[in-house]
Scaffold this active site. Sequence first.
Site, PDB file in Angstrom:
ATOM      1  N   VAL A   1       0.880  -1.000   0.206  1.00 20.03           N
ATOM      2  CA  VAL A   1      -0.122   0.193  -0.015  1.00 20.03           C
ATOM      3  C   VAL A   1       1.083   1.351   0.113  1.00 20.03           C
ATOM      4  O   VAL A   1       1.892   1.317   0.853  1.00 20.03           O
ATOM      5  CB  VAL A   1      -0.888  -0.072   1.445  1.00 20.03           C
ATOM      6  CG1 VAL A   1      -1.776   1.150   1.256  1.00 20.03           C
ATOM      7  CG2 VAL A   1      -1.955  -1.126   1.434  1.00 20.03           C
ATOM      8  N   PHE A   2       0.645   2.288  -1.050  1.00 15.69           N
ATOM      9  CA  PHE A   2       1.445   3.240  -1.000  1.00 15.69           C
ATOM     10  C   PHE A   2       0.766   4.585  -0.369  1.00 15.69           C
ATOM     11  O   PHE A   2      -0.538   4.695  -0.736  1.00 15.69           O
ATOM     12  CB  PHE A   2       1.582   3.656  -2.572  1.00 15.69           C
ATOM     13  CG  PHE A   2       2.742   5.007  -2.789  1.00 15.69           C
ATOM     14  CD1 PHE A   2       3.809   5.042  -2.393  1.00 15.69           C
ATOM     15  CD2 PHE A   2       1.991   6.216  -3.221  1.00 15.69           C
ATOM     16  CE1 PHE A   2       4.675   6.053  -2.694  1.00 15.69           C
ATOM     17  CE2 PHE A   2       2.502   7.322  -3.363  1.00 15.69           C
ATOM     18  CZ  PHE A   2       4.078   7.244  -3.026  1.00 15.69           C
ATOM     19  N   GLY A   3       1.235   5.124   0.744  1.00 13.58           N
ATOM     20  CA  GLY A   3       0.692   6.455   1.380  1.00 13.58           C
ATOM     21  C   GLY A   3       1.482   7.698   0.773  1.00 13.58           C
ATOM     22  O   GLY A   3       2.756   7.603   0.700  1.00 13.58           O
TER      23      GLY A   3
ATOM     24  N   GLY B   1      -0.370  10.662   1.779  1.00 11.65           N
ATOM     25  CA  GLY B   1      -0.810  11.733   2.571  1.00 11.65           C
ATOM     26  C   GLY B   1      -0.641  11.347   4.040  1.00 11.65           C
ATOM     27  O   GLY B   1       0.641  11.172   4.355  1.00 11.65           O
TER      28      GLY B   1
ATOM     29  N   GLU C   1     -10.308   5.676   3.885  1.00 11.66           N
ATOM     30  CA  GLU C   1     -10.267   6.065   2.577  1.00 11.66           C
ATOM     31  C   GLU C   1     -11.588   6.282   1.864  1.00 11.66           C
ATOM     32  O   GLU C   1     -11.199   6.288   0.486  1.00 11.66           O
ATOM     33  CB  GLU C   1      -9.024   5.553   1.779  1.00 11.66           C
ATOM     34  CG  GLU C   1      -7.645   5.429   2.468  1.00 11.66           C
ATOM     35  CD  GLU C   1      -7.174   6.865   2.798  1.00 11.66           C
ATOM     36  OE1 GLU C   1      -7.341   7.829   2.155  1.00 11.66           O
ATOM     37  OE2 GLU C   1      -6.162   6.806   3.864  1.00 11.66           O
TER      38      GLU C   1
END
Length: 192
Positions: A5-7, A9, A86
């Site tokens: 998972v790319f974050g 924010g 999200e």
Amino acid sequence: MAMWVFGYGSLIWKAGFHFDERVVGFIKGYRRVFHQGSTDHRGTPKFPGRTVTLEPAEGEVCWGTAYKITKKEDKEVAVTYLEVREKQYDKKAYLDLFTDPMATTPAVSGVMVYIASANKQLNSNYLGPASLEDIAKQIIQAEGPSGPNRDYLFQLEKALLELECSGCEDKHVIDLANTVRRILSEEDSASK
């Protein structure tokens, strides 16, 4: 098989789920923008806050952190958590993650990224572009259950600086944070 998972924010500083590995990296062809309205975390339906989303941008990169999750139960918990957290982001993309600016091959392929699209029919909270000054004023005014919108902005600025990578500075975030500070300082001076 691991899930990534790319974050870009608040996931950078507050994952909220168990992970096995955290990697600093970037995705290509996108830029981070404060175009997404937040009516559930950093604002209200009456005064929406602004949070980041991604917009396509040829030749640009967006730095953040990627989280590797390997255990089946951890993946299930993470997905359930992220679908709630999200929920105002209407799109999921699976992109390549790079860790080295000189690399031509990704470090990881298929990294899951939540994106709030500009399609108002699918994303009723999309606010879109505005001047830096207008975005800053909205961020100053907005506050939601997760706190003041300005805290989100300042945390993001700090988290990006703490990534300590060459080129991971985000001019949009820095300029916006400085504009918010300037307006707050002017308001403070005017009230004295």
